[in-house]
Write an enzyme that holds these catalytic residues in place. Structure first.
Site, mmCIF file in Angstrom:
data_model
loop_
_atom_site.group_PDB
_atom_site.id
_atom_site.type_symbol
_atom_site.label_atom_id
_atom_site.label_comp_id
_atom_site.label_asym_id
_atom_site.label_seq_id
_atom_site.Cartn_x
_atom_site.Cartn_y
_atom_site.Cartn_z
ATOM 1 N N TRP A 1 0.824 -1.208 0.000
ATOM 2 C CA TRP A 1 0.000 0.000 0.000
ATOM 3 C C TRP A 1 0.862 1.263 0.000
ATOM 4 C CZ3 TRP A 1 -5.207 0.183 -0.699
ATOM 5 C CH2 TRP A 1 -5.924 -1.010 -0.569
ATOM 6 N N HIS B 1 4.237 -10.872 3.717
ATOM 7 C CA HIS B 1 5.528 -10.207 3.561
ATOM 8 C C HIS B 1 6.149 -9.879 4.913
ATOM 9 C CE1 HIS B 1 4.118 -5.719 3.107
ATOM 10 N NE2 HIS B 1 3.758 -6.240 4.236
ATOM 11 N N ALA C 1 -13.117 -2.479 -1.230
ATOM 12 C CA ALA C 1 -14.332 -1.921 -0.619
ATOM 13 C C ALA C 1 -14.121 -0.426 -0.403
ATOM 14 C CB ALA C 1 -14.606 -2.606 0.714
ATOM 15 N N HIS D 1 3.789 -3.195 13.795
ATOM 16 C CA HIS D 1 2.743 -3.886 14.546
ATOM 17 C C HIS D 1 1.598 -2.936 14.939
ATOM 18 C CE1 HIS D 1 5.964 -7.013 15.979
ATOM 19 N NE2 HIS D 1 5.583 -7.214 14.744
ATOM 20 N N ASN E 1 5.674 -10.221 18.846
ATOM 21 C CA ASN E 1 5.229 -9.965 17.467
ATOM 22 C C ASN E 1 3.779 -10.447 17.338
ATOM 23 O OD1 ASN E 1 8.047 -10.675 17.871
ATOM 24 N ND2 ASN E 1 8.318 -9.994 15.791
HETATM 25 C C1 LIG Z 1 7.038 -5.779 7.075
HETATM 26 C C2 LIG Z 1 6.289 -6.461 8.172
HETATM 27 C C3 LIG Z 1 6.934 -7.433 8.954
HETATM 28 C C4 LIG Z 1 6.239 -8.049 9.981
HETATM 29 N N1 LIG Z 1 6.838 -9.080 10.665
HETATM 30 C C5 LIG Z 1 6.104 -9.775 11.561
HETATM 31 C C6 LIG Z 1 6.618 -10.967 12.142
HETATM 32 O O1 LIG Z 1 7.715 -11.429 11.819
HETATM 33 N N2 LIG Z 1 5.857 -11.600 13.065
HETATM 34 C C7 LIG Z 1 4.632 -11.137 13.435
HETATM 35 O O2 LIG Z 1 4.021 -11.732 14.327
HETATM 36 N N3 LIG Z 1 4.098 -10.055 12.862
HETATM 37 C C8 LIG Z 1 4.786 -9.385 11.909
HETATM 38 N N4 LIG Z 1 4.225 -8.330 11.270
HETATM 39 C C9 LIG Z 1 2.854 -7.927 11.653
HETATM 40 C C10 LIG Z 1 1.763 -8.866 11.141
HETATM 41 O O3 LIG Z 1 2.106 -9.458 9.927
HETATM 42 C C11 LIG Z 1 0.471 -8.047 11.004
HETATM 43 O O4 LIG Z 1 0.197 -7.440 12.233
HETATM 44 C C12 LIG Z 1 -0.721 -8.908 10.623
HETATM 45 O O5 LIG Z 1 -0.462 -9.583 9.424
HETATM 46 C C13 LIG Z 1 -1.962 -8.012 10.478
HETATM 47 O O6 LIG Z 1 -3.054 -8.805 10.083
HETATM 48 P P1 LIG Z 1 -4.465 -8.136 9.723
HETATM 49 O O7 LIG Z 1 -5.358 -9.231 9.310
HETATM 50 O O8 LIG Z 1 -4.871 -7.259 10.851
HETATM 51 O O9 LIG Z 1 -4.155 -7.167 8.497
HETATM 52 P P2 LIG Z 1 -3.491 -7.487 7.088
HETATM 53 O O10 LIG Z 1 -2.756 -8.765 7.111
HETATM 54 O O11 LIG Z 1 -2.771 -6.241 6.711
HETATM 55 O O12 LIG Z 1 -4.744 -7.705 6.125
HETATM 56 C C14 LIG Z 1 -5.578 -6.681 5.672
HETATM 57 C C15 LIG Z 1 -5.968 -6.995 4.244
HETATM 58 O O13 LIG Z 1 -7.050 -6.141 3.868
HETATM 59 C C16 LIG Z 1 -6.833 -5.691 2.544
HETATM 60 N N5 LIG Z 1 -7.567 -4.424 2.380
HETATM 61 C C17 LIG Z 1 -7.273 -3.226 2.900
HETATM 62 N N6 LIG Z 1 -8.210 -2.323 2.561
HETATM 63 C C18 LIG Z 1 -9.117 -2.979 1.807
HETATM 64 C C19 LIG Z 1 -10.333 -2.579 1.198
HETATM 65 N N7 LIG Z 1 -10.789 -1.335 1.287
HETATM 66 N N8 LIG Z 1 -11.028 -3.508 0.498
HETATM 67 C C20 LIG Z 1 -10.578 -4.811 0.407
HETATM 68 N N9 LIG Z 1 -9.435 -5.213 0.979
HETATM 69 C C21 LIG Z 1 -8.717 -4.323 1.687
HETATM 70 C C22 LIG Z 1 -5.336 -5.535 2.447
HETATM 71 O O14 LIG Z 1 -4.901 -5.536 1.106
HETATM 72 C C23 LIG Z 1 -4.845 -6.737 3.238
HETATM 73 O O15 LIG Z 1 -4.657 -7.869 2.439
HETATM 74 C C24 LIG Z 1 4.890 -7.681 10.246
HETATM 75 C C25 LIG Z 1 4.256 -6.727 9.451
HETATM 76 C C26 LIG Z 1 4.941 -6.136 8.412
HETATM 77 C C27 LIG Z 1 4.228 -5.117 7.566
#
Ligand SMILES: Cc1cc2nc3c(=O)[nH]c(=O)nc-3n(C[C@H](O)[C@H](O)[C@H](O)COP(=O)(O)OP(=O)(O)OC[C@H]3O[C@@H](n4cnc5c(N)ncnc54)[C@H](O)[C@@H]3O)c2cc1C
Length: 529
Positions: free
Chosen positions: A95, A123, A238, A463, A507
């Site tokens: 993003w 990623h 969305a 995070h 994490n």
């Molecule tokens: C670079 C990086 C390294 C990390 N390393 C670690 C690690 O080693 N260990 C660990 O525990 N955590 C790690 N994290 C954190 C962890 O991966 C995230 O906290 C977790 O994946 C968040 O999950 P989520 O479901 O809340 O959001 P996300 O996984 O971000 O999912 C949200 C999804 O919604 C989609 N989306 C957004 N807006 C819209 C919309 N309007 N319409 C439709 N789809 C949409 C996005 O494209 C995305 O696919 C890391 C994060 C990053 C960025």
């Protein structure tokens, strides 16, 4: 140029560099089937949480499930699931946010968020840890009734029945020295899968060799063989949720509208979930009105309470060439209690092989360098995110507000953390491979000097959480109640990192996946009533 680095080549911070390989139009390969007009359960966002919820609801056979994801189908590019190709994923899955780490300073930091099926789980560095029980005691005390540690074990177990975890992944020679340096300091080598306690050791990884075990890989692949009642629509963003009274009924996307007969589940992560709620009229009414958004409900907690693990870097130049790393550039960790009164370690260290600055305009890269980066495990500072317009295409302003807590707990802890990094670097086993300290530099020794250094160079471990905080319905900043329902509404749940009542010590990805497993249970139980 077909740039696929081997582990011998330096890799770069995600979200900053794009390579020619990523100019491929991956959307062409993604099944862009027509959008269904309606369904029973509509999950928005197919990341760490959303992919799990969609699959669990479909398997429970309680109705037709649609999952909309703004990004590509990760299965179209197997390299995305290869952990050793981390940091090389380019702009088509990112993003590309920028965030303000410290109030009153105009520096901006690249704030990576993945845009693809599997979300940030595809990623991230795959560090996979279960928080200590004391974290969930705090959640419960903050009004998250039913989220005490003992009742969550079954969800963490369910995740492990789907996700392969490497408990003792191999580490490269420098990471091994990091662990041995901790032992030289008197720490134990710990299996962090068993306990979150003071010690050093490798990070357990949610991977199977090089294959990531993200929620899409573990719960959705192969997408072509998903149950018939689950429709996964990628490249579908969305833009707004439409409400009728206390019900959320329709989601407007860039490819058309979808009606949800039973529930809408918002799982777009800690940045996009509050953004989408605000764009749909849920948030601080005064602010929304000023932006020309018709208010639906006054929930001022939407977008506030942003909490993240802030970190500082001790950057060291090595006197030798950095060895290739095995899977991720972040193989080993150390957990410390700088304050014996704390229930669990207050510092978690990432030992990072290869260093690149994450600041906008400061993208310097040091060769043959490592960083020992502590983060404050349970920070007290809170940030927020604010809409800048009523358009979904405008990224919100992300104010991390690191070190804004009035008593200075976060900065004091991180100063202790940097001093801990130096102690480790000075051990016999570690110092043998160090040429010199690059940053903060040997002259920076006093609290004031280290404070200034941290305020100018602090980083994130990505995070963000807490922006749609779960809590007691009576608390003014509560956004979702303990059943994850949007306060005041019958059928919209928020289920992702945004609902954390407070930060967890480790994490956060495993905890996000746990929230998803529990969310699915809550929805299925309601459907069967
Ligand atoms: C670079 C990086 C390294 C990390 N390393 C670690 C690690 O080693 N260990 C660990 O525990 N955590 C790690 N994290 C954190 C962890 O991966 C995230 O906290 C977790 O994946 C968040 O999950 P989520 O479901 O809340 O959001 P996300 O996984 O971000 O999912 C949200 C999804 O919604 C989609 N989306 C957004 N807006 C819209 C919309 N309007 N319409 C439709 N789809 C949409 C996005 O494209 C995305 O696919 C890391 C994060 C990053 C960025």
């Amino acid at each position: 140029m077909n740039f696929r680095p081997t582990s011998k080549q330096p890799r770069f911070s995600r979200g900053i560099i794009s390579y020619d390989i990523f100019l491929t139009d991956f959307s062409m390969k993604t099944s862009n089937q027509s959008l269904p007009e309606n369904c029973d359960y509509l999950v928005i966002g197919g990341g760490s949480a959303g992919a799990i919820i969609a699959r669990r609801l479909a398997d429970a056979n309680i109705g037709r499930v649609v999952l909309v994801e703004a990004g590509i189908n990760d299965q179209d590019d197997p390299a995305l699931q290869n952990l050793s190709l981390l940091d090389n994923q380019g702009d088509h899955t990112e993003w590309g946010f920028l965030a303000y780490p410290v109030a009153d300073r105009n520096n901006r930091i690249h704030y990576s968020r993945a845009k693809m099926l599997g979300g940030c789980g595809n990623h991230n560095d795959c560090a996979f840890l279960i928080p200590p029980d004391s974290d969930f005691d705090r959640w419960k005390n903050l009004g998250a009734t039913g989220w005490e540690a003992s009742s969550l074990i079954k969800y963490f177990d369910r995740i492990e029945s789907m996700v392969h975890v490497e408990r003792q992944p191999p580490v490269n020679p420098e990471s091994r020295r990091f662990i041995d340096a901790g032992i030289e300091l008197g720490l134990k080598e710990v299996d962090f899968r068993k306990s979150i306690t003071e010690g050093v050791g490798p990070f357990p990884l949610n991977s199977n060799g090089d294959l990531r075990q993200s929620s899409s890989v573990a719960y959705l692949h192969p997408v072509a063989e998903l149950p018939e009642n689950l429709n996964v629509c990628c490249n579908t963003q969305a833009a707004r949720i439409i409400f009728e009274g206390t019900k959320a009924t329709v989601v407007v996307t860039d490819r058309g509208s979808i009606k949800a007969n039973r529930e809408i589940i918002l799982a777009t992560g800690a940045i996009h979930s509050p953004q989408l709620l605000m764009l749909s009229g849920v948030g601080d009414q005064k602010v929304l009105t000023e932006l020309g958004i018709e208010p639906v409900a006054h929930l001022p907690g939407v977008g506030s309470n942003l909490v993240d693990h802030s970190s500082a870097n001790l950057i060291l130049a090595l006197n030798r060439e950095l060895s290739p790393w095995t899977m991720t550039c972040c193989e080993a960790t150390m957990l410390l209690k700088s304050n014996s009164q704390e229930p669990a370690p207050d510092l978690l260290y990432h030992f990072v092989l290869g260093v690149r600055d994450k600041y906008e305009g400061r993208e310097s890269h040091y060769t043959n360098s490592v960083k020992i980066s502590p983060n404050v495990t349970r920070p007290k500072s809170r940030g927020n995110l604010a809409l800048v317009s009523s358009q979904i295409s405008d990224a919100p302003r992300i104010n991390l507000n690191y070190f804004s807590d009035p008593l200075g707990y976060d900065i004091d802890t991180l100063i202790q953390g940097l001093r801990g990094s130096r102690k480790l670097a000075e051990t016999r086993v570690f110092s043998e491979m160090v040429d010199h300290e690059i940053m903060p530099g040997p002259d920076a020794q006093s609290d004031d000097q280290l404070t200034e250094y941290i305020l100018n160079t602090c980083e994130t471990v990505y995070h963000p959480s807490g922006t749609c905080k779960m809590g007691n319905p009576d608390a003014p900043d509560t956004v979702v109640t303990p059943d994850l329902k949007l306060k005041g509404f019958d059928n919209l749940r928020v289920c992702d990192a945004s609902v954390f009542p407070d930060m967890v010590t480790v994490n956060i990805n495993n905890t996000v996946m746990m929230v998803a497993e529990k969310a699915a249970d809550l929805i299925i139980q309601d459907a069967k009533r």
